[in-house]
Design a protein around this motif. Structure first.
Motif, short mmCIF file in Angstrom:
data_model
loop_
_atom_site.label_atom_id
_atom_site.label_comp_id
_atom_site.label_asym_id
_atom_site.label_seq_id
_atom_site.Cartn_x
_atom_site.Cartn_y
_atom_site.Cartn_z
N SER A 39 -4.19 -0.82 -5.17
CA SER A 39 -4.70 -0.56 -3.82
C SER A 39 -3.57 -0.52 -2.80
O SER A 39 -3.56 0.34 -1.91
CB SER A 39 -5.72 -1.62 -3.42
N SER A 40 -2.61 -1.41 -2.93
CA SER A 40 -1.46 -1.42 -2.01
C SER A 40 -0.68 -0.12 -2.12
O SER A 40 -0.23 0.44 -1.11
CB SER A 40 -0.55 -2.60 -2.31
N LEU A 41 -0.50 0.37 -3.34
CA LEU A 41 0.20 1.63 -3.54
C LEU A 41 -0.57 2.78 -2.89
O LEU A 41 0.02 3.60 -2.17
CB LEU A 41 0.39 1.91 -5.03
N LEU A 42 -1.87 2.83 -3.11
CA LEU A 42 -2.68 3.90 -2.51
C LEU A 42 -2.67 3.81 -0.99
O LEU A 42 -2.63 4.85 -0.30
CB LEU A 42 -4.10 3.85 -3.06
N GLU A 43 -2.71 2.59 -0.44
CA GLU A 43 -2.62 2.42 1.01
C GLU A 43 -1.30 2.97 1.53
O GLU A 43 -1.26 3.67 2.54
CB GLU A 43 -2.73 0.94 1.38
N ARG A 44 -0.22 2.65 0.83
CA ARG A 44 1.11 3.12 1.26
C ARG A 44 1.19 4.64 1.20
O ARG A 44 1.74 5.27 2.09
CB ARG A 44 2.18 2.49 0.37
N MET A 45 0.66 5.21 0.13
CA MET A 45 0.68 6.67 0.00
C MET A 45 -0.14 7.33 1.11
O MET A 45 0.30 8.32 1.70
CB MET A 45 0.17 7.07 -1.39
N ALA A 46 -1.32 6.79 1.39
CA ALA A 46 -2.17 7.35 2.44
C ALA A 46 -1.50 7.20 3.81
O ALA A 46 -1.52 8.14 4.61
CB ALA A 46 -3.53 6.67 2.42
N GLU A 47 -0.93 6.04 4.06
CA GLU A 47 -0.26 5.82 5.35
C GLU A 47 0.90 6.79 5.54
O GLU A 47 1.09 7.35 6.61
CB GLU A 47 0.24 4.38 5.43
N TYR A 48 1.66 7.01 4.48
CA TYR A 48 2.77 7.96 4.55
C TYR A 48 2.26 9.35 4.87
O TYR A 48 2.80 10.04 5.74
CB TYR A 48 3.55 7.96 3.23
N ASP A 49 1.20 9.78 4.18
CA ASP A 49 0.64 11.11 4.43
C ASP A 49 0.13 11.24 5.85
O ASP A 49 0.35 12.26 6.51
CB ASP A 49 -0.49 11.40 3.44
N ILE A 50 -0.57 10.22 6.34
CA ILE A 50 -1.08 10.25 7.72
C ILE A 50 0.08 10.38 8.70
O ILE A 50 0.03 11.18 9.64
CB ILE A 50 -1.92 8.98 8.00
N ASN A 51 1.14 9.61 8.49
CA ASN A 51 2.30 9.67 9.38
C ASN A 51 3.02 11.01 9.31
O ASN A 51 3.70 11.40 10.26
CB ASN A 51 3.27 8.53 9.07
#
Length: 70
Positions: A39-51
């Motif tokens: 979940s932490s990895l997916l959160e990081r990936m999503a946050e990067y994409d959003i940014n």
């Protein structure tokens, strides 16, 4: 696109990174036991994409990760 996927405790290996967005969408498969950081990895990936301004859909049945991203 240059997504770093975390950190390493063992510096004998390269830190995993994704440089090509096409590879990211065609070759992502995340598995692991409970508590291993999926979940932490997916959160990081999503946050990067959003940014990066990339349209992102994040489906989270429990809602914990979505609250962090929001």
């Amino acid at each position: 696109y240059n997504l770093s996927l975390g950190f390493l405790n063992d510096f004998n290996h390269e830190q995993p990174e994704i440089y090509d967005l096409k590879d990211r969408f065609e070759h992502t498969y995340i598995v692991g036991k409970t508590g291993m950081g999926k979940s932490s990895l997916l959160e990081r990936m999503a946050e990067y994409d959003i940014n990066q301004g990339i349209a992102t859909i994040f489906i989270d049945p429990k809602g914990d990760s979505v609250k962090k991203l929001y």
